[in-house]
Enzyme design. Structure first.
Site, short mmCIF file in Angstrom:
data_model
loop_
_atom_site.label_atom_id
_atom_site.label_comp_id
_atom_site.label_asym_id
_atom_site.label_seq_id
_atom_site.Cartn_x
_atom_site.Cartn_y
_atom_site.Cartn_z
N GLY A 20 -5.50 3.15 -4.69
CA GLY A 20 -5.22 2.23 -5.43
C GLY A 20 -6.37 2.44 -6.74
CG ASP A 77 -7.55 0.62 3.37
OD1 ASP A 77 -5.64 0.83 3.67
OD2 ASP A 77 -7.15 1.76 2.62
#
Length: 741
Positions: free
Chosen positions: A20, A133
């Protein structure tokens, strides 16, 4: 972006991934001749100054990490609106692909991978870098089995503006920690929570929390408990399950206190003495996020005479009720009984409803490979299954486009309504040929070979060029930026031979007319004619050509200068040297060979010629001498060296040349004859030679001697004079005079 050159050294080859926030490309570092991975920020972030500033700071911070399980950061740069990070290229697969292919993984393999991830996190945490992440997509497994963690520091670079605009927290919701889902500050323990989910997924093949939307998944992280991994995969040892249970506690204080502590647990969990340890137990009394039953609160109206001055008070229904009249004594129990019955009936209905929904029939998954995606989707729907959309698009050289060649489940029983992931063949993504014009042929071959093109399929086509230096690539076939298949393409490199050139003809010894014709025939221009004396070339012949020698490569139209001979220099002397010769024995024939050197041949020996003689005679050798260039004559008889006669310039000029003596001759005794009468002595007249006699070098021809052959007892006086000049074959003019006394 493909085919573009970033920073003047990174040739982008193909896209290999993306998320993203950024896209990832494989590129070739031209300077260091190695493959690298380049992460390029998406366009929507390039105008956020705060984002760019923090992005650079975090990228530089990540570059400070040096660990075998961390993808190395090589460079950070910007080219116009393109912000990029250059990092180590790991050839292999990411963990997400491996889980899809063969989950659940073996316990020892899963623990080994988790240990290397944990080791990388420990190194990062010690350097104050929080990943934020951790997920299988960011875990790379090299061909040698080495685990590499990537994307350090990127998630932290998101600004508050970005979070507000998107209305969500950046990251992968399935791997969120509860505090991450709340949007509060995350720390080292958040990475350990995500690592626990990764280990859970490797060992079970499923995620602990699933939902219809990212928000529902995030709420499950906050409120719900996950299914214990051993219930899904009984082969998991209790010690390994304990690692997962502890790392995935909702309360951060109940998790591992550091990555180092978790790493120690992972390194020992498979020891024999730990495999059957007791299940870890945790206390939830202090867990603020667990589901609680809170007593209902309602308002209570106080009397006017109350000390509260008529204020409305709030009290719990568990407080003692105020006194009531007898008429209402039985009303409250009846009300509670009625409510209880209603609740029980409602609960029974809910149980029945959920049982009916949860009780789903199992069906066999059909094999839908080898057909189109639409046909496969229809086949799955016939048995009550659903095809995941969109399908996974992946190139397979043995499968046509839009044909299903892999499915997530096959030859097994699943619940109706289960989603089946189908992998569909797609067209091969072809890279674009880079522009190698202007580079050397060797550098161009290296760059193409780095793209997977075999060197034997890279050909060289030399051509003349006015714009490119010799050895530089002019262009390529196929043309730059054309798509190509590295496994089959043949690349022709048009390489410059420099400017078109002509081989210079040899002009020495030609006349002016002959030289001009040869120059014009070669496409050149006769620019100037100069004169100079020459010992080597006759008058009017070319003695020198400038500025190119015979065989040199000359550009078309080049101007040429020639030099013509004016004859011998004024100081030169021409002299005919008399060489007396005789056969080896009287009455026999001998072969005479003469070699000479003079000013015409710079002192190097030249052949005058050979003669076969049967009697004594004199041969003439014409010489040209100069003040610093003397002459020399050497005589050979029947292959044996006889004598060398030096002839100096000074002696010739002063008329002081010593005439050589005739060579020694063996006398053959005359036969004994009985005379019948007195012998008569013949009178021999001197033989006068015509001009030019004794010249040349013919073999096998006996020439008359210059002068005369004297009779017995006579004297001979020879006078030789130089008249004219000779060439290399000894030709010239000689005169001889003889007097008989």
């Amino acid at each position: 972006m493909i085919g573009h050159e970033l920073g003047g050294r990174y040739q982008v080859i193909e896209r290999i991934g993306g998320g993203g926030m950024a896209l990832v490309y494989r590129a070739h570092d031209i300077l260091l001749n190695r493959n690298v991975a380049i992460k390029v920020l998406r366009n929507q972030f390039v105008h956020d100054e705060e984002f760019i500033r923090r992005f650079r700071r975090e990228a530089q911070s990540a570059a400070s990490l040096s660990h075998p399980n961390v993808v190395s950061i090589y460079d950070v740069g910007q080219e116009e609106d393109v912000h990029y990070i250059v990092m180590e290229y790991v050839e292999g697969k990411n963990l997400n692909e491996i889980i899809k292919e063969r989950a659940p993984l073996q316990v020892d393999e899963s623990v080994r991978i988790a240990s290397q991830i944990c080791d990388a996190l420990d190194h990062a945490h010690q350097n104050q870098i929080i990943h934020r992440d951790i997920k299988p997509h960011n875990i790379l497994i090299g061909r040698n089995g080495r685990v590499k963690v990537t994307d350090f520091g990127i998630a932290r670079a998101v600004t508050s503006t970005t979070i507000t605009q998107t209305g969500s927290v950046v990251g992968s919701v399935h791997y969120f920690s509860p505090e991450h889902a709340k949007g509060v500050t995350t720390g080292e323990k958040s990475d350990l929570y995500s690592l626990g989910i990764v280990l859970y997924q490797m060992l079970t093949g499923v995620l602990p929390f699933l939902g219809e939307s990212p928000i529902s998944v995030a709420l499950k992280h906050l409120q719900e408990e996950f299914e214990e991994p051993r219930l899904i995969n009984p082969l998991i040892p209790q010690s390994v399950e304990n690692v997962i249970l502890k790392s995935m506690r909702k309360n951060p204080e109940e998790r591992y206190q550091s990555a180092k502590q978790m790493l120690q647990d992972l390194e020992t969990c498979l020891l024999p003495e730990r495999r059957s340890e007791a299940k870890a137990v945790f206390h939830d009394d202090d867990d603020e996020d667990r589901t609680r039953i809170i007593p209902a609160i309602k308002p209570l109206q106080r009397g006017l005479g109350s000390r509260s001055g008529g204020e409305d008070r709030m009290r719990s229904v568990d407080d003692d009720p105020p006194p009531v009249s007898g008429k209402r004594k039985w009303g409250r129990p009846v009300l509670w009984i009625s409510l209880t019955l209603v609740v029980l009936i409602a609960m029974a209905g809910v149980v029945w409803y959920f049982n009916s929904k949860l009780s789903v029939d199992e069906v066999a998954v059909p094999d839908v490979t080898g057909i189109t995606f639409e046909a496969a989707k229809a086949e799955l729907e016939k048995v009550g299954l659903l095809a995941e959309e969109p399908p996974v698009l992946k190139y397979n050289p043995n499968v046509e486009e839009n044909i299903v060649w892999e499915q997530s489940k096959k030859d097994t029983m699943v619940k109706e309504g289960t989603h089946i992931i189908l992998t569909v063949g797609t067209a091969k993504t072809l890279p674009k040929l880079p522009d190698v014009s202007g580079k050397s042929y060797e550098d161009a071959v290296k760059e193409l070979a780095a793209l997977g093109i075999a060197r034997d399929r890279i050909n060289q086509d030399p051509r003349f060029s006015e714009d490119f230096d010799s050895g530089k690539v002019i262009s390529s076939e196929p043309a730059p930026l054309a798509e190509f298949d590295p496994e089959t393409v043949t690349v022709n490199l048009i390489v410059s031979k420099g400017k078109e050139s002509i081989e210079m003809p040899g002009l020495l010894g030609m006349t002016e007319k002959e030289a001009k014709a040869a120059i014009e025939k070669a496409g050149l221009v006769l620019d100037e004619i100069k004169e100079e004396p020459s010992f080597t070339y006759e008058q009017g012949k070319v003695t020198k050509q400038w500025a190119y020698e015979k065989g040199d490569l000359v550009p078309p139209g080049e101007k040429i200068t020639i030099y013509l001979s004016t004859g011998y220099p004024p100081e030169a002397l021409e002299y005919t040297f008399p060489v007396p010769v005789a056969p080896a024995a009287d009455g026999k024939r001998s072969q005479i060979r003469i070699v000479f050197a003079d000013a015409r041949n710079e002192g190097e020996n030249q052949e005058w010629g050979t003669r076969t003689i049967g009697k004594s005679q004199i041969l003439s050798v014409n010489l040209v001498l100069a003040p610093n260039k003397d002459g020399m004559v050497s005589v050979y008889r029947d292959g044996e060296f006889l004598e060398t006669y030096p002839v100096t310039y000074v002696d010739v000029k002063n008329n002081n040349v010593q005439v050589p003596e005739p060579p020694v001759q063996t006398q053959t005794p005359a036969p004994t004859v009985t005379p019948t009468e007195p012998p008569v002595e013949p009178t021999i007249e001197p033989e006068i030679l015509p001009p030019g006699s004794g010249e040349g070098g013919d073999t096998g021809t006996e020439e008359p001697a210059t002068g005369f052959v004297p009779s017995q007892g006579s004297e001979t006086k020879l006078i030789a004079a130089a008249n004219g000049y000779g060439n290399n074959n000894g030709k010239g003019k000689a005169k001889g005079k003889g007097n008989h006394k």
